[in-house]
Design a protein around this motif. Structure first.
Motif, PDB file in Angstrom:
ATOM      1  N   TYR A  78       0.839  -1.202   0.000  1.00  0.00           N
ATOM      2  CA  TYR A  78       0.000   0.000   0.000  1.00  0.00           C
ATOM      3  C   TYR A  78       0.878   1.258   0.000  1.00  0.00           C
ATOM      4  CZ  TYR A  78      -3.464   3.432   1.568  1.00  0.00           C
ATOM      5  OH  TYR A  78      -4.280   4.537   1.683  1.00  0.00           O
ATOM      6  N   HIS A  79       1.905   1.261   0.828  1.00  0.00           N
ATOM      7  CA  HIS A  79       2.801   2.412   0.920  1.00  0.00           C
ATOM      8  C   HIS A  79       3.510   2.655  -0.413  1.00  0.00           C
ATOM      9  CE1 HIS A  79       5.629   5.277   2.625  1.00  0.00           C
ATOM     10  NE2 HIS A  79       6.631   4.563   2.147  1.00  0.00           N
ATOM     11  N   ILE A  80       3.994   1.589  -1.047  1.00  0.00           N
ATOM     12  CA  ILE A  80       4.682   1.730  -2.330  1.00  0.00           C
ATOM     13  C   ILE A  80       3.723   2.256  -3.393  1.00  0.00           C
ATOM     14  CG2 ILE A  80       5.808   0.443  -4.201  1.00  0.00           C
ATOM     15  CD1 ILE A  80       6.901  -1.449  -2.005  1.00  0.00           C
ATOM     16  N   ALA A  81       2.497   1.732  -3.398  1.00  0.00           N
ATOM     17  CA  ALA A  81       1.506   2.178  -4.375  1.00  0.00           C
ATOM     18  C   ALA A  81       1.207   3.665  -4.225  1.00  0.00           C
ATOM     19  CB  ALA A  81       0.226   1.358  -4.230  1.00  0.00           C
ATOM     20  N   LYS A  82       1.041   4.111  -2.988  1.00  0.00           N
ATOM     21  CA  LYS A  82       0.752   5.522  -2.734  1.00  0.00           C
ATOM     22  C   LYS A  82       1.949   6.404  -3.083  1.00  0.00           C
ATOM     23  CE  LYS A  82      -3.478   5.919  -1.056  1.00  0.00           C
ATOM     24  NZ  LYS A  82      -4.478   6.790  -1.712  1.00  0.00           N
ATOM     25  N   LYS A  83       3.123   5.960  -2.681  1.00  0.00           N
ATOM     26  CA  LYS A  83       4.337   6.764  -2.893  1.00  0.00           C
ATOM     27  C   LYS A  83       4.611   6.986  -4.375  1.00  0.00           C
ATOM     28  CE  LYS A  83       8.164   4.727  -1.650  1.00  0.00           C
ATOM     29  NZ  LYS A  83       9.374   4.260  -0.910  1.00  0.00           N
ATOM     30  N   HIS A  84       4.358   5.957  -5.183  1.00  0.00           N
ATOM     31  CA  HIS A  84       4.713   6.029  -6.603  1.00  0.00           C
ATOM     32  C   HIS A  84       3.511   6.183  -7.527  1.00  0.00           C
ATOM     33  CE1 HIS A  84       8.969   5.083  -5.958  1.00  0.00           C
ATOM     34  NE2 HIS A  84       8.582   4.175  -5.086  1.00  0.00           N
ATOM     35  N   ASP A  85       2.312   6.341  -6.955  1.00  0.00           N
ATOM     36  CA  ASP A  85       1.094   6.462  -7.750  1.00  0.00           C
ATOM     37  C   ASP A  85       0.978   5.283  -8.721  1.00  0.00           C
ATOM     38  OD1 ASP A  85      -1.299   7.526  -8.674  1.00  0.00           O
ATOM     39  OD2 ASP A  85      -0.334   8.807 -10.167  1.00  0.00           O
ATOM     40  N   LEU A  86       1.061   4.086  -8.173  1.00  0.00           N
ATOM     41  CA  LEU A  86       0.991   2.856  -8.948  1.00  0.00           C
ATOM     42  C   LEU A  86      -0.306   2.111  -8.676  1.00  0.00           C
ATOM     43  CD1 LEU A  86       4.522   1.208  -8.414  1.00  0.00           C
ATOM     44  CD2 LEU A  86       3.674   2.221 -10.541  1.00  0.00           C
ATOM     45  N   VAL A  87      -0.727   1.332  -9.649  1.00  0.00           N
ATOM     46  CA  VAL A  87      -1.741   0.312  -9.424  1.00  0.00           C
ATOM     47  C   VAL A  87      -0.986  -0.966  -9.064  1.00  0.00           C
ATOM     48  CG1 VAL A  87      -3.592  -1.057 -10.433  1.00  0.00           C
ATOM     49  CG2 VAL A  87      -3.328   1.359 -11.078  1.00  0.00           C
ATOM     50  N   ILE A  88      -1.112  -1.415  -7.819  1.00  0.00           N
ATOM     51  CA  ILE A  88      -0.487  -2.663  -7.384  1.00  0.00           C
ATOM     52  C   ILE A  88      -1.597  -3.634  -7.014  1.00  0.00           C
ATOM     53  CG2 ILE A  88       0.957  -3.806  -5.659  1.00  0.00           C
ATOM     54  CD1 ILE A  88       2.634  -1.295  -5.476  1.00  0.00           C
ATOM     55  N   VAL A  89      -1.585  -4.787  -7.648  1.00  0.00           N
ATOM     56  CA  VAL A  89      -2.561  -5.830  -7.353  1.00  0.00           C
ATOM     57  C   VAL A  89      -1.854  -6.908  -6.542  1.00  0.00           C
ATOM     58  CG1 VAL A  89      -4.168  -7.506  -8.318  1.00  0.00           C
ATOM     59  CG2 VAL A  89      -3.766  -5.330  -9.504  1.00  0.00           C
ATOM     60  N   ALA A  90      -2.374  -7.171  -5.341  1.00  0.00           N
ATOM     61  CA  ALA A  90      -1.761  -8.151  -4.441  1.00  0.00           C
ATOM     62  C   ALA A  90      -2.502  -9.478  -4.529  1.00  0.00           C
ATOM     63  CB  ALA A  90      -1.782  -7.630  -3.006  1.00  0.00           C
ATOM     64  N   SER A  91      -1.839 -10.533  -4.083  1.00  0.00           N
ATOM     65  CA  SER A  91      -2.417 -11.868  -4.247  1.00  0.00           C
ATOM     66  C   SER A  91      -2.659 -12.556  -2.919  1.00  0.00           C
ATOM     67  CB  SER A  91      -1.496 -12.736  -5.109  1.00  0.00           C
ATOM     68  OG  SER A  91      -0.279 -12.998  -4.447  1.00  0.00           O
ATOM     69  N   THR A  92      -3.593 -13.493  -2.978  1.00  0.00           N
ATOM     70  CA  THR A  92      -3.804 -14.425  -1.885  1.00  0.00           C
ATOM     71  C   THR A  92      -3.546 -15.831  -2.405  1.00  0.00           C
ATOM     72  OG1 THR A  92      -5.339 -15.205  -0.188  1.00  0.00           O
ATOM     73  CG2 THR A  92      -6.281 -14.748  -2.350  1.00  0.00           C
ATOM     74  N   GLY A  93      -3.308 -16.753  -1.492  1.00  0.00           N
ATOM     75  CA  GLY A  93      -3.070 -18.136  -1.890  1.00  0.00           C
ATOM     76  C   GLY A  93      -1.832 -18.700  -1.229  1.00  0.00           C
ATOM     77  N   PHE A  94      -1.349 -19.789  -1.785  1.00  0.00           N
ATOM     78  CA  PHE A  94      -0.151 -20.466  -1.274  1.00  0.00           C
ATOM     79  C   PHE A  94       0.684 -20.902  -2.464  1.00  0.00           C
ATOM     80  CE2 PHE A  94      -3.690 -21.040   1.618  1.00  0.00           C
ATOM     81  CZ  PHE A  94      -3.159 -20.521   2.797  1.00  0.00           C
TER      82      PHE A  94
END
Length: 304
Positions: A78-94
């Motif tokens: 979240y911090h990286i996305a805000k700092k760089h104005d990026l769309v970051i999609v995170a994942s769930t799973g194993f």
């Protein structure tokens, strides 16, 4: 249909050039028994410079495939996305059996599915930051173990409950056909599945089998020449594009070590844009096709 990023849902049209399979903050150094912590990626000024190079290349979306047990850090993303104005999609799973937390072996497929569903609908890592897809769901080298089959089953349950797409890990490009058979057994819509590391798969017939199913495949280890040379990956990709599969292929570099970063002598995240894409253009691939692989295909795959 929205793309579910760590900062909230976004219209798919906001997704521009996309790295479909990356790691920004994760930690596999313990699993790999590294003294030098090469496999621990963190939010540092070095990462800032890497991301700025990506942005200068027109990339605004990074799909981060670190999941439970891989040192994922939702707040960090979240911090990286805000700092760089990026769309970051995170994942769930194993990931794969050698990296599973102990509880994966103990819990049922239904219990594991419930964990993934909560991370998509409520939040990850004790936050309200939500996962945007299910990844990287893995198999081991040349086999899918019984526990890995259980995780695939759990992922499919979570997918059917939420609509979130699934991206897989094919160890050194292997077991794509076996993964496909699992998805077909449970009657999954293959247009919501993407098979990872297919640029390491030298079996053209298997690549074509995956594409003929309607699924996406990823050429996502660009720059990792120790596995397979980029020049061979270009030749392989040209064959698939010539067969008409431009609407089902996505690209990335899968940075997993500090030694991969430019500042540390590696090829870096931007290698895709500064080296591989120019090689494709030189080989006659049009800008229209490149935009499909970098922009339009990720938009379609990620939105639910």
């Amino acid at each position: 249909m929205k793309v579910h990023s760590v900062t909230g849902t976004v219209d798919p049209q906001q997704v521009q050039k996309t790295m479909i399979h990356e790691h920004l903050v994760f930690d596999l150094s313990g699993v790999r028994q590294e003294v030098d912590k090469d496999s621990k990626l963190e939010d540092t000024p070095i990462l800032d410079r890497e991301i700025q190079m990506l942005k200068d290349s027109g990339c605004n979306t990074i799909v981060e495939v670190s999941n439970m047990g891989m040192g994922r850090d939702a707040k960090g993303l979240y911090h990286i996305a805000k700092k760089h104005d990026l769309v970051i999609v995170a994942s769930t799973g194993f990931y794969k059996e050698s990296v599973y937390p102990a509880f994966v072996f103990e819990k049922s497929a239904e219990e594991l599915a419930d964990m993934m569903i909560r991370e998509i609908t409520e939040g990850m890592d004790d936050t309200d930051i939500k996962a945007g897809f299910i990844s990287e769901i893995g198999s081991s080298l040349n086999e899918i173990t019984p526990t890995e089959q259980k995780v695939f089953q759990a992922s499919i349950m979570a997918h059917k409950m939420t609509g979130a797409p699934i991206s897989t890990h094919c160890e050194i490009g292997t077991m794509g056909k076996g993964q496909l058979e699992i998805f077909q057994r449970y009657e999954v819509n293959l247009k919501q599945i993407s098979f990872g590391h297919q640029d390491l798969n030298t079996d053209l017939e298997e690549q074509l089998l995956l594409l003929q199913s309607g699924a996406y495949i990823q050429f996502d280890t660009i720059g990792k020449n120790s596995y397979r040379k980029d020049s061979d990956k270009v030749d392989n990709l040209l064959v698939l594009l010539d067969r008409g599969y431009q609407d089902q292929i996505m690209l990335s570099c899968d940075i997993t070590r500090n030694s991969h970063l430019k500042a540390n002598g590696g090829h870096g995240y931007n290698h895709l844009f500064e080296s591989f894409i120019p090689a494709l253009l030189k080989s006659g691939v049009t800008n229209e096709i490149i935009e499909k692989m970098l922009i339009h295909n990720p938009r379609k795959f990620l939105a639910f």
